[in-house]
Design a protein around this motif. Structure first.
Motif: not given
Length: 360
Positions: A177-188
């Motif tokens: 299960i994906v517990d965390a997604v700290p990245a965002e679209i457009g983030q370098a």
């Protein structure tokens, strides 16, 4: 008057003489024997209720508190730098190993793949033409190995370019299960940056700490009954027993695996595990029979073969609400279960079997 006085004096003198003559003639009178002391009635020995100790193999049960922990957790990180152009997951979704989590954009890697593809096509055309010349006899046959080497080099260059391009694709390292997604679209992002965290909930672990004096009774493979604070219950199996104590608590980590195929048990829930430890010889006695010696030792008072009281130190094997199990008692010892606080060591008592004492 004179005559009466003379008579009085004579009477007194005669009396004194008679008394004195008794001491002189008869000697000293024998002393009277002291009267015998009245007989003191003997007090009967103090009655105590006793029960026979019968040690037997007892499988101890210990209840330990802990919490659930995901069996595995892994981080999906970037292997190349770039900008996030695609984010394929969100928190709470299930992924399998190798599923795409995110894609990074980098035109340079795409250009390298295109260039390597073109060179491979060129190498193939040249190889075909030169091989025909060798077949016609225009070129020597020794050129064949060089032609094949050039072709393999072009294929390797394309594979390397494609592998470098694939580094821009972030994939799930484990199923879960994906517990965390700290990245965002457009983030370098740079190499090694966290994109998502995946936890595996099946099987679920229940992690508890056990005291060193109970450690010897726990083995890998032992069955455990687990109850969660949410009310859920499960049967698990001991998967791991630590060989090193915690520095702060001097306890040992024990991991219990329980089935969680439906992912109904979340990570981090308070849990209670009941473990059956290895059986040891122990005798059941009433909890109220425990007492302390003058030195402060925990133990029981028993009645020996001569009906005298003796103190026996014991070790507590299992503590129950009314009945406890102890070790250290001789087999068949008469344990004082009523009246132990009213007698002292060495005192003679009248032991009464517990069953008879209960009917009185």
């Amino acid at each position: 008057m004179i005559a009466s006085r003379i008579v009085s004096v004579l009477i007194v003198v005669a009396a004194v003489g008679w008394i004195a003559s008794g001491h002189v003639i008869g000697g000293s009178a024998p002393e009277a024997e002291p009267a015998p002391a009245p007989a003191v009635e003997a007090r009967p020995p103090f009655a105590v209720a006793v029960a026979r100790a019968e040690p037997r193999e007892h499988a101890r049960t210990v209840t330990l508190s802990g919490q659930t922990r995901a069996d595995r957790r892994a981080q999906a990180t970037t292997r190349a730098s770039g900008t996030v152009v695609e984010l394929a997951v969100r928190r709470g979704v299930r992924v399998e190993t190798g599923d795409v989590i995110a894609v990074l954009s980098d035109e340079a890697r795409e250009a390298q793949v295109s260039q390597a593809t073109a060179r491979l096509e060129q190498a193939r055309e040249q190889a075909q033409a030169r091989l025909r010349l060798i077949e016609n006899g225009t070129l020597p046959a020794l050129e064949r190995s060089g032609i094949e080497a050039d072709l393999r080099a072009a294929e390797a260059a394309l594979a390397q370019a494609q592998a470098e391009r694939d580094r821009s694709v972030v994939r799930a390292p484990i199923s879960g299960i994906v517990d965390a997604v700290p990245a965002e679209i457009g983030q370098a992002l740079q190499v090694g940056d966290l994109v998502a965290e995946v936890i595996s909930l099946d099987p679920m672990l229940v992690v508890v700490e056990i005291a060193e004096r109970q450690l010897g009774g726990v083995r890998v493979g032992d069955e455990a009954q687990v109850r969660l604070v949410t009310g859920q219950t499960a049967t698990g199996e001991v998967r791991f027993v630590s060989s090193r104590a915690s520095e702060g608590t001097r306890t040992y980590r024990v991991e219990i695996g329980i089935d969680n195929a439906d992912n109904a048990i979340p990570d981090g829930v308070t849990a209670e595990a009941r473990l059956r430890l290895a059986a040891v010889p122990a005798a059941p006695v009433p909890r109220s029979a425990l007492t302390f010696s003058s030195e402060g030792l925990l133990g029981l008072r028993i009645v020996d073969d001569t009906d005298h009281v003796a103190f026996v130190p014991v070790d507590l094997v299992e503590d129950g609400r009314e009945t406890i199990f102890v070790s250290g008692l001789p087999h068949g010892a008469a344990v004082i279960v009523q009246g132990q606080d009213f007698v002292v060591d060495g005192q003679r008592v009248a032991p009464v079997p517990m069953a008879i004492a209960a009917r009185r």
